[in-house]
Design a protein around this motif. Structure first.
Motif, PDB file in Angstrom:
ATOM      1  N   SER A 293       0.830  -1.210   0.000  1.00 40.99           N
ATOM      2  CA  SER A 293       0.000   0.000   0.000  1.00 40.99           C
ATOM      3  C   SER A 293       0.865   1.261   0.000  1.00 40.99           C
ATOM      4  CB  SER A 293      -0.924   0.002   1.223  1.00 40.99           C
ATOM      5  OG  SER A 293      -1.782  -1.123   1.208  1.00 40.99           O
ATOM      6  N   VAL A 294       1.898   1.273   0.858  1.00 37.83           N
ATOM      7  CA  VAL A 294       2.765   2.453   0.944  1.00 37.83           C
ATOM      8  C   VAL A 294       3.588   2.599  -0.338  1.00 37.83           C
ATOM      9  CG1 VAL A 294       4.693   3.502   2.191  1.00 37.83           C
ATOM     10  CG2 VAL A 294       2.847   2.386   3.465  1.00 37.83           C
ATOM     11  N   PHE A 295       4.141   1.486  -0.842  1.00 33.04           N
ATOM     12  CA  PHE A 295       4.915   1.536  -2.091  1.00 33.04           C
ATOM     13  C   PHE A 295       4.063   2.064  -3.243  1.00 33.04           C
ATOM     14  CE2 PHE A 295       5.828  -0.629  -6.128  1.00 33.04           C
ATOM     15  CZ  PHE A 295       7.102  -0.143  -6.379  1.00 33.04           C
ATOM     16  N   THR A 296       2.847   1.564  -3.337  1.00 35.46           N
ATOM     17  CA  THR A 296       1.949   1.990  -4.415  1.00 35.46           C
ATOM     18  C   THR A 296       1.638   3.480  -4.303  1.00 35.46           C
ATOM     19  OG1 THR A 296       0.948  -0.213  -4.474  1.00 35.46           O
ATOM     20  CG2 THR A 296      -0.287   1.573  -5.498  1.00 35.46           C
ATOM     21  N   ALA A 297       1.367   3.930  -3.082  1.00 31.81           N
ATOM     22  CA  ALA A 297       1.027   5.339  -2.889  1.00 31.81           C
ATOM     23  C   ALA A 297       2.193   6.250  -3.270  1.00 31.81           C
ATOM     24  CB  ALA A 297       0.607   5.590  -1.440  1.00 31.81           C
TER      25      ALA A 297
ATOM     26  N   ALA B  82      -9.564   8.168  -4.982  1.00 34.54           N
ATOM     27  CA  ALA B  82      -9.074   9.476  -5.433  1.00 34.54           C
ATOM     28  C   ALA B  82      -7.739   9.327  -6.160  1.00 34.54           C
ATOM     29  CB  ALA B  82      -8.926  10.426  -4.238  1.00 34.54           C
ATOM     30  N   MET B  83      -6.817   8.518  -5.586  1.00 41.37           N
ATOM     31  CA  MET B  83      -5.531   8.300  -6.252  1.00 41.37           C
ATOM     32  C   MET B  83      -5.704   7.584  -7.588  1.00 41.37           C
ATOM     33  SD  MET B  83      -2.737   7.502  -3.221  1.00 41.37           S
ATOM     34  CE  MET B  83      -3.684   6.268  -2.329  1.00 41.37           C
ATOM     35  N   LEU B  84      -6.695   6.682  -7.650  1.00 40.99           N
ATOM     36  CA  LEU B  84      -7.000   5.998  -8.914  1.00 40.99           C
ATOM     37  C   LEU B  84      -7.452   6.990  -9.981  1.00 40.99           C
ATOM     38  CD1 LEU B  84      -8.885   2.720  -7.897  1.00 40.99           C
ATOM     39  CD2 LEU B  84      -7.003   2.856  -9.521  1.00 40.99           C
ATOM     40  N   VAL B  85      -8.376   7.855  -9.612  1.00 41.12           N
ATOM     41  CA  VAL B  85      -8.959   8.793 -10.573  1.00 41.12           C
ATOM     42  C   VAL B  85      -7.929   9.803 -11.067  1.00 41.12           C
ATOM     43  CG1 VAL B  85     -10.642  10.669 -10.825  1.00 41.12           C
ATOM     44  CG2 VAL B  85     -11.316   8.533  -9.726  1.00 41.12           C
ATOM     45  N   VAL B  86      -7.131  10.374 -10.154  1.00 45.14           N
ATOM     46  CA  VAL B  86      -6.198  11.427 -10.573  1.00 45.14           C
ATOM     47  C   VAL B  86      -5.060  10.880 -11.435  1.00 45.14           C
ATOM     48  CG1 VAL B  86      -6.720  12.841  -8.548  1.00 45.14           C
ATOM     49  CG2 VAL B  86      -4.749  11.315  -8.474  1.00 45.14           C
ATOM     50  N   ASN B  87      -4.849   9.545 -11.410  1.00 46.68           N
ATOM     51  CA  ASN B  87      -3.844   8.948 -12.282  1.00 46.68           C
ATOM     52  C   ASN B  87      -4.164   9.170 -13.754  1.00 46.68           C
ATOM     53  OD1 ASN B  87      -1.354   7.455 -11.704  1.00 46.68           O
ATOM     54  ND2 ASN B  87      -2.569   6.480 -10.117  1.00 46.68           N
TER      55      ASN B  87
ATOM     56  N   LEU C  76      -5.358  -3.290  -5.608  1.00 48.20           N
ATOM     57  CA  LEU C  76      -5.063  -4.305  -4.598  1.00 48.20           C
ATOM     58  C   LEU C  76      -4.946  -3.719  -3.196  1.00 48.20           C
ATOM     59  CD1 LEU C  76      -2.242  -6.198  -6.575  1.00 48.20           C
ATOM     60  CD2 LEU C  76      -4.694  -6.736  -6.528  1.00 48.20           C
ATOM     61  N   CYS C  77      -4.990  -2.391  -3.075  1.00 49.64           N
ATOM     62  CA  CYS C  77      -4.739  -1.726  -1.786  1.00 49.64           C
ATOM     63  C   CYS C  77      -6.034  -1.488  -1.014  1.00 49.64           C
ATOM     64  CB  CYS C  77      -4.030  -0.397  -2.018  1.00 49.64           C
ATOM     65  SG  CYS C  77      -2.406  -0.558  -2.773  1.00 49.64           S
ATOM     66  N   PRO C  78      -6.002  -1.704   0.300  1.00 48.40           N
ATOM     67  CA  PRO C  78      -7.189  -1.420   1.119  1.00 48.40           C
ATOM     68  C   PRO C  78      -7.387   0.080   1.324  1.00 48.40           C
ATOM     69  CG  PRO C  78      -5.374  -2.113   2.521  1.00 48.40           C
ATOM     70  CD  PRO C  78      -4.888  -2.245   1.100  1.00 48.40           C
ATOM     71  N   GLU C  79      -8.624   0.473   1.512  1.00 52.47           N
ATOM     72  CA  GLU C  79      -8.926   1.861   1.809  1.00 52.47           C
ATOM     73  C   GLU C  79      -8.433   2.197   3.212  1.00 52.47           C
ATOM     74  OE1 GLU C  79      -9.172   5.100   1.544  1.00 52.47           O
ATOM     75  OE2 GLU C  79     -10.666   4.797  -0.033  1.00 52.47           O
ATOM     76  N   SER C  80      -8.193   3.477   3.465  1.00 54.34           N
ATOM     77  CA  SER C  80      -7.745   3.928   4.783  1.00 54.34           C
ATOM     78  C   SER C  80      -8.781   3.573   5.844  1.00 54.34           C
ATOM     79  CB  SER C  80      -7.537   5.446   4.768  1.00 54.34           C
ATOM     80  OG  SER C  80      -7.566   5.967   6.071  1.00 54.34           O
ATOM     81  N   PRO C  81      -8.395   2.809   6.875  1.00 61.02           N
ATOM     82  CA  PRO C  81      -9.359   2.464   7.927  1.00 61.02           C
ATOM     83  C   PRO C  81      -9.872   3.694   8.674  1.00 61.02           C
ATOM     84  CG  PRO C  81      -7.126   1.789   8.542  1.00 61.02           C
ATOM     85  CD  PRO C  81      -7.075   2.205   7.115  1.00 61.02           C
ATOM     86  N   ARG C  82      -9.042   4.723   8.810  1.00 63.26           N
ATOM     87  CA  ARG C  82      -9.491   5.940   9.497  1.00 63.26           C
ATOM     88  C   ARG C  82     -10.575   6.640   8.677  1.00 63.26           C
ATOM     89  NH1 ARG C  82      -5.474   6.382  13.457  1.00 63.26           N
ATOM     90  NH2 ARG C  82      -6.466   8.177  14.423  1.00 63.26           N
TER      91      ARG C  82
ATOM     92  N   LEU D 262      -8.083  -2.828   8.642  1.00 65.71           N
ATOM     93  CA  LEU D 262      -7.013  -2.877   9.647  1.00 65.71           C
ATOM     94  C   LEU D 262      -6.370  -4.260   9.713  1.00 65.71           C
ATOM     95  CD1 LEU D 262      -8.153  -0.831  12.786  1.00 65.71           C
ATOM     96  CD2 LEU D 262      -6.047  -0.541  11.483  1.00 65.71           C
ATOM     97  N   LYS D 263      -7.197  -5.312   9.619  1.00 63.06           N
ATOM     98  CA  LYS D 263      -6.658  -6.673   9.676  1.00 63.06           C
ATOM     99  C   LYS D 263      -5.785  -6.968   8.465  1.00 63.06           C
ATOM    100  CE  LYS D 263     -10.154  -8.770  12.650  1.00 63.06           C
ATOM    101  NZ  LYS D 263     -11.280  -9.731  12.744  1.00 63.06           N
ATOM    102  N   ARG D 264      -6.177  -6.436   7.302  1.00 62.81           N
ATOM    103  CA  ARG D 264      -5.345  -6.613   6.104  1.00 62.81           C
ATOM    104  C   ARG D 264      -4.010  -5.883   6.257  1.00 62.81           C
ATOM    105  NH1 ARG D 264      -8.121  -5.114   0.603  1.00 62.81           N
ATOM    106  NH2 ARG D 264      -6.048  -5.842  -0.096  1.00 62.81           N
ATOM    107  N   LEU D 265      -4.055  -4.710   6.868  1.00 66.34           N
ATOM    108  CA  LEU D 265      -2.854  -3.888   7.006  1.00 66.34           C
ATOM    109  C   LEU D 265      -1.949  -4.348   8.149  1.00 66.34           C
ATOM    110  CD1 LEU D 265      -4.524  -0.408   6.469  1.00 66.34           C
ATOM    111  CD2 LEU D 265      -2.753  -1.368   5.001  1.00 66.34           C
ATOM    112  N   ARG D 266      -2.537  -4.873   9.224  1.00 65.80           N
ATOM    113  CA  ARG D 266      -1.763  -5.220  10.429  1.00 65.80           C
ATOM    114  C   ARG D 266      -1.506  -6.712  10.589  1.00 65.80           C
ATOM    115  NH1 ARG D 266      -1.528  -0.548   9.747  1.00 65.80           N
ATOM    116  NH2 ARG D 266      -2.323   1.130  11.081  1.00 65.80           N
ATOM    117  N   GLY D 267      -2.188  -7.549   9.801  1.00 67.12           N
ATOM    118  CA  GLY D 267      -2.006  -8.993   9.952  1.00 67.12           C
ATOM    119  C   GLY D 267      -2.854  -9.524  11.095  1.00 67.12           C
ATOM    120  N   ASN D 268      -2.409 -10.601  11.698  1.00 74.90           N
ATOM    121  CA  ASN D 268      -3.155 -11.247  12.782  1.00 74.90           C
ATOM    122  C   ASN D 268      -2.951 -10.510  14.096  1.00 74.90           C
ATOM    123  OD1 ASN D 268      -4.101 -13.325  11.083  1.00 74.90           O
ATOM    124  ND2 ASN D 268      -2.149 -14.420  11.306  1.00 74.90           N
TER     125      ASN D 268
END
Length: 530
Positions: free
Chosen positions: A20-24, A136-141, A247-253, A269-275
């Motif tokens: 997610s961070v690399f893609t952003a 938003a990042m998808l659209v502005v691309n 493939l990236c999850p939306e911001s949980p916040r 959050l579970k996708r981003l933080r694991g178990n």
């Protein structure tokens, strides 16, 4: 569990988070590439402009001066084509004005990128809230892909107009991306990793600049046949980012606080933080949501008018100003000339060497920022740049008297770049997102982004005239500015390392109360004396 183990448990560096961070930050790679790419092929593009417009190109020495913040008009010696074209048969007056026309078109080709960024940066908060961070990042691309296509196809039409339009559209994309990316990265990152992941913005920028410098060499893409491909190549990164964002999850916040989708926020959050148990972060979000619900949505106007946010806004704007007005562009502007006078046969490779140092120390700052803290690194960077600027001034002034002073100047260049990447380079990109909670964050990032782009444009437009007026003493101005920025940071910028958004807000509240108490005490003393 000891403190170290607890800290490790709280970091939760998972594959999804890395993706997610690399893609952003691919958005910042495109930003850096667009900043640096326009300089290397300057000669061949101006020669092409001359052919298209039927005018003689300028006959000046061009400087390949790709700076940290990119180059906008004034950051390079205009022109740079010793052209082999035969000037058209024209009147003396037309020949006198034709170089100015060429300069105007080149100036627009470079500066429209910053103009596009200034225009779009104000809409970051709105588009981020309306579509969500990922969409938003998808659209502005689409803007990036369109802008790069215009530049890549420049030879098939009026090249000067296509490049100007392409740079403007790409600038629109980068203005939006430079706000959306820090917003997303800060919201998906665990508190313990927020600073380290935040510095990846700067790493992406300097990597983009370095790659554009290397690809811009004459024997690669910086030649008369390949320059359109060079200009439009960051469209590949835009396409890659587009597909990876799916493939990236939306911001949980964003999901929890803005949309109220509790279950979706937990899944994200579970996708981003694991178990791990997401309830601790959910509880923090709930507290932030209640805080945000108790106040109306914060607009840009309210951000400036409300005393609640005033200190944080001033800090957010000043860190952007200090990044752009630090003199990093001036260092890169002078670097090629200094390397030439020091006897370097191929100064362009020495300038690329500076770019490599730039990148290496950005990587180092990724590891330093969570150990030393934001405030400490920012202060150390500013002071180191101040000392380097003074050394640079001494070296330039005495260069005609002592040949070895060129080496003093060369060392000062590398030290200036190193200290910039330690603090003032990366920290402004993510500290703004840390200074504000969910409610005012989009508006704060929008005004900080606009300030950064505007300062970028101002430095570029004014620097050439100031350099011509002051000569080697131009770095005295930057040394004075750096001293001001250091003092401001020492007294006003809080440490945000390891703190939640609410804890950072509490720091500003305490400072505000302390300032109020001191003012009341001074008034009381004045009354007693009276």
């Amino acid at each position: 569990m000891d403190k170290k183990s607890k800290m490790q448990a709280e970091k939760h560096l998972t594959g999804t988070l890395v993706l997610s961070v690399f893609t952003a930050v691919l958005g910042f790679f495109q930003y850096g590439y667009s900043l640096g790419v326009i300089n290397a092929p300057q000669k061949v593009i101006e020669a092409h402009y001359g052919r298209v417009l039927g005018i003689a190109p300028l006959d000046k020495h061009a400087t390949n001066a790709s700076g940290e913040d990119g180059t906008v008009p004034g950051m390079e010696s205009w022109g740079g084509t010793k052209g082999t074209l035969t000037p058209p048969a024209d009147t003396g007056e037309d020949l006198a004005t034709s170089p100015h026309i060429l300069t105007m078109y080149w100036s627009l080709s470079v500066s429209m990128f910053a103009v596009g960024g200034m225009v779009s940066s104000f809409t970051v908060g709105w588009i981020g809230d309306q579509l969500g961070r990922v969409k938003a990042m998808l659209v502005v691309n689409v803007l990036s892909i369109a802008g790069n296509l215009l530049m890549g196809l420049a030879k098939f039409g009026p090249s000067h107009m296509l490049i100007i339009a392409g740079r403007a559209v790409t600038g629109l994309y980068c203005g939006l991306s430079s706000g959306l990316v820090p917003m997303y990265v800060s919201e998906v990152s665990p508190t313990a990793l927020r600073g380290a992941l935040g510095t990846l913005h700067q790493l992406a920028i300097v990597t983009g600049i370095l790659i554009s410098q290397v690809l811009g060499l004459d024997f690669l893409l910086g030649n008369d046949e390949m320059w359109p491909l060079l200009l439009g190549l960051s469209g590949v990164a835009a396409l890659l980012q587009f597909f990876l964002l799916l493939l990236c999850p939306e911001s949980p916040r964003y999901l929890y606080i803005k949309l109220g989708k509790v279950e979706e926020a937990k899944k994200s959050l579970k996708r981003l933080r694991g178990n791990c148990d997401p309830m601790k972060e959910i509880a923090e979000m709930e507290k932030e949501k209640q805080e945000a619900a108790s106040e109306k949505k914060v607009s840009i106007r309210q951000l400036f008018s409300s005393s609640k946010y005033r200190q944080a806004v001033i800090v957010a704007l000043m860190v952007q100003v200090s990044q752009q007005f630090s003199g990093i562009n001036a260092i890169f502007y002078y670097s090629t000339n200094i390397f030439e006078r020091a006897g370097v046969d191929q100064p362009v490779y020495a300038t690329i060497g500076v770019g490599v140092v730039n990148t290496v120390f950005t990587v180092i700052s990724v590891f330093l920022v969570e150990k030393a803290g934001r405030r400490s690194l920012f202060l150390a960077g500013l002071m180191g740049m101040l000392i380097s600027a003074v050394a640079m001034t001494v070296g330039l002034v005495l260069l005609s008297q002592f040949a070895w002073m060129s080496y003093v100047s060369m060392v000062a260049i590398f030290l200036f770049v190193i200290f910039f990447e330690v603090g003032p380079g990366p920290i402004p990109w993510f500290i703004v997102a840390e200074l504000f909670s969910q409610g005012p964050r989009p508006a704060a990032i929008a005004i900080a982004g606009f300030c950064n782009w505007a300062c970028n444009f101002i430095v570029g437009m004014c620097f050439q005239y100031i350099a011509d007026l002051c000569g080697p003493y131009v770095f005295v101005i930057f040394a004075a500015l750096l001293l001001v920025f250091f003092l401001f940071a020492y007294f006003k910028v809080p440490e945000t390392k390891g703190k939640s958004f609410e804890e950072i807000a509490a720091v500003f509240r305490r400072k505000k109360l302390l300032h109020k108490a001191m003012t009341e005490l001074e008034n009381l003393r004045g009354s007693e004396e009276a």
